[in-house]
Motif scaffolding. Structure first.
Motif, PDB file in Angstrom:
ATOM      1  N   HIS A  33       0.952  -1.111   0.033  1.00 49.67           N
ATOM      2  CA  HIS A  33      -0.009  -0.120   0.022  1.00 49.67           C
ATOM      3  C   HIS A  33       0.870   1.379   0.071  1.00 49.67           C
ATOM      4  O   HIS A  33       2.016   1.359   0.374  1.00 49.67           O
ATOM      5  CB  HIS A  33      -1.042  -0.170   1.165  1.00 49.67           C
ATOM      6  CG  HIS A  33      -1.664  -1.208   1.475  1.00 49.67           C
ATOM      7  ND1 HIS A  33      -2.613  -1.835   0.678  1.00 49.67           N
ATOM      8  CD2 HIS A  33      -1.400  -2.159   2.450  1.00 49.67           C
ATOM      9  CE1 HIS A  33      -2.902  -2.878   1.355  1.00 49.67           C
ATOM     10  NE2 HIS A  33      -2.381  -3.292   2.292  1.00 49.67           N
ATOM     11  N   SER A  37      -1.943   4.385   3.458  1.00 44.10           N
ATOM     12  CA  SER A  37      -3.181   3.292   3.284  1.00 44.10           C
ATOM     13  C   SER A  37      -2.722   2.193   4.119  1.00 44.10           C
ATOM     14  O   SER A  37      -1.642   2.163   4.744  1.00 44.10           O
ATOM     15  CB  SER A  37      -3.445   2.828   2.016  1.00 44.10           C
ATOM     16  OG  SER A  37      -4.576   2.030   1.837  1.00 44.10           O
ATOM     17  N   SER A  38      -3.652   1.217   4.353  1.00 41.96           N
ATOM     18  CA  SER A  38      -3.503   0.047   5.081  1.00 41.96           C
ATOM     19  C   SER A  38      -4.133  -1.213   4.708  1.00 41.96           C
ATOM     20  O   SER A  38      -4.579  -1.381   3.498  1.00 41.96           O
ATOM     21  CB  SER A  38      -4.024   0.240   6.497  1.00 41.96           C
ATOM     22  OG  SER A  38      -5.473   0.244   6.213  1.00 41.96           O
ATOM     23  N   ARG A  39      -4.212  -2.416   5.197  1.00 43.95           N
ATOM     24  CA  ARG A  39      -4.639  -3.487   4.796  1.00 43.95           C
ATOM     25  C   ARG A  39      -6.071  -3.407   4.594  1.00 43.95           C
ATOM     26  O   ARG A  39      -6.687  -4.267   4.053  1.00 43.95           O
ATOM     27  CB  ARG A  39      -4.511  -4.611   5.774  1.00 43.95           C
ATOM     28  CG  ARG A  39      -4.979  -4.588   6.897  1.00 43.95           C
ATOM     29  CD  ARG A  39      -4.475  -5.668   8.153  1.00 43.95           C
ATOM     30  NE  ARG A  39      -5.286  -5.558   9.330  1.00 43.95           N
ATOM     31  CZ  ARG A  39      -5.220  -5.015  10.573  1.00 43.95           C
ATOM     32  NH1 ARG A  39      -4.089  -3.670  10.313  1.00 43.95           N
ATOM     33  NH2 ARG A  39      -5.612  -4.992  11.362  1.00 43.95           N
ATOM     34  N   SER A  41      -7.585  -1.047   2.765  1.00 46.03           N
ATOM     35  CA  SER A  41      -7.758  -0.060   1.731  1.00 46.03           C
ATOM     36  C   SER A  41      -8.823  -0.580   1.005  1.00 46.03           C
ATOM     37  O   SER A  41      -8.933  -1.965   0.478  1.00 46.03           O
ATOM     38  CB  SER A  41      -6.535  -0.117   0.866  1.00 46.03           C
ATOM     39  OG  SER A  41      -6.722   0.285  -0.277  1.00 46.03           O
ATOM     40  N   ASP A  62      -0.201  -4.585   6.609  1.00 45.59           N
ATOM     41  CA  ASP A  62       0.123  -3.144   6.966  1.00 45.59           C
ATOM     42  C   ASP A  62       1.927  -3.178   6.907  1.00 45.59           C
ATOM     43  O   ASP A  62       2.361  -3.941   7.473  1.00 45.59           O
ATOM     44  CB  ASP A  62      -0.109  -2.806   8.269  1.00 45.59           C
ATOM     45  CG  ASP A  62      -1.876  -2.509   8.442  1.00 45.59           C
ATOM     46  OD1 ASP A  62      -2.384  -2.480   7.458  1.00 45.59           O
ATOM     47  OD2 ASP A  62      -2.242  -2.600   9.496  1.00 45.59           O
ATOM     48  N   HIS A  69       1.658   4.491  11.768  1.00 44.79           N
ATOM     49  CA  HIS A  69       0.608   4.836  11.032  1.00 44.79           C
ATOM     50  C   HIS A  69      -0.381   6.138  11.549  1.00 44.79           C
ATOM     51  O   HIS A  69      -0.418   7.077  11.176  1.00 44.79           O
ATOM     52  CB  HIS A  69      -0.413   3.800  10.992  1.00 44.79           C
ATOM     53  CG  HIS A  69      -1.787   4.043  10.166  1.00 44.79           C
ATOM     54  ND1 HIS A  69      -1.632   4.323   8.885  1.00 44.79           N
ATOM     55  CD2 HIS A  69      -2.888   4.227  10.452  1.00 44.79           C
ATOM     56  CE1 HIS A  69      -2.701   4.426   8.291  1.00 44.79           C
ATOM     57  NE2 HIS A  69      -3.585   4.752   9.051  1.00 44.79           N
ATOM     58  N   ARG A  79       5.037   7.594   4.935  1.00 45.93           N
ATOM     59  CA  ARG A  79       4.608   7.129   3.641  1.00 45.93           C
ATOM     60  C   ARG A  79       5.700   7.251   2.498  1.00 45.93           C
ATOM     61  O   ARG A  79       5.577   6.570   1.333  1.00 45.93           O
ATOM     62  CB  ARG A  79       3.368   7.794   3.262  1.00 45.93           C
ATOM     63  CG  ARG A  79       3.350   9.154   2.989  1.00 45.93           C
ATOM     64  CD  ARG A  79       2.173   9.595   3.069  1.00 45.93           C
ATOM     65  NE  ARG A  79       1.355   9.634   4.186  1.00 45.93           N
ATOM     66  CZ  ARG A  79      -0.107   9.950   4.457  1.00 45.93           C
ATOM     67  NH1 ARG A  79      -0.424  10.478   3.322  1.00 45.93           N
ATOM     68  NH2 ARG A  79      -0.627   9.560   5.590  1.00 45.93           N
TER      69      ARG A  79
END
Length: 214
Positions: A33, A37-39, A41, A62, A69, A79
């Motif tokens: 990602h 973003s993360s798992r 998304s 993640d 985060h 990021r």
């Protein structure tokens, strides 16, 4: 279908993820990602579900810890830490290569935004394990000096109205030696929010992974 939550041991961190393995699958795609973003998304989950329906396993996890985060939501510092993201993604590839349920599978990477750069670096660092890479609206240019080292077949998907990212992808592709394919989807912007455009991404990704992970 075998779906379960997992903890990915990646470079000393325990990263939360969702592992989905269709019955009889021979392949697994790890998602990278980007842009905070993360798992969870929604776009990558939609892509993952369609890959699963096509018989391809997926790992959504993640790249950042929960604390990282939270910090990134304010500072946006992690990021764009491509080295950190790539290091953890490469470690995740090592993890699936040693897990009993996944060790015999063929591995591919699906990267979005800055995650695409992490995917390319990880592919360059794990040439014997990573067999294919797909980038969706990615920033492959951020992979820098690792671009010429990528051996895995690479598909770069960009929206036709995402003009700046098209240029960045073209420049990155020119630095690569594995003849990457650049696919531009007409009428799509950076997030592929227009009707039918994300579905086209999915179709292209499924075809690419089926071709190179079989």
């Amino acid at each position: 279908m075998n779906r379960r939550e997992v903890l990915v041991n990646a470079a000393g961190e325990q990263l939360e993820g969702f592992l989905a393995l269709p019955d009889g699958t021979g392949s697994l795609v790890l998602f990278a990602h980007g842009s905070g973003s993360s798992r969870f998304s929604p776009r990558n989950n939609m892509v993952a579900e369609q890959l699963n329906d096509a018989g391809i396993g997926t790992l959504l996890f993640d790249l950042l810890t929960a604390d990282e985060h939270r910090i990134d939501e304010v500072t946006r510092e992690y990021r764009f830490d491509i080295d950190l993201l790539a290091r953890r993604l490469a470690a995740a590839v090592d993890w699936v290569a040693h897990e009993q349920t996944t060790e015999k599978l063929h591995f591919g990477l699906f990267g979005s935004s800055t995650g695409a750069a992490a995917a390319l670096i990880a592919a360059a660092e794990r040439p014997l394990l990573v067999k294919a890479v797909v980038s969706r609206g990615g920033r492959p240019d951020l992979a820098g000096s690792d671009l010429p080292l990528v051996k895995a077949p690479t598909l770069l998907i960009v929206g036709g109205d995402d003009t700046q990212v098209i240029e960045l992808n073209e420049e990155a592709a020119a630095r690569m030696v594995n003849s990457p394919q650049l696919q531009i989807i007409p009428g799509a912007t950076h997030l592929f929010e227009e009707p039918g455009t994300l579905e086209e991404v999915v179709r292209l990704a499924i075809d690419w992974f089926r071709l190179h992970l079989s």
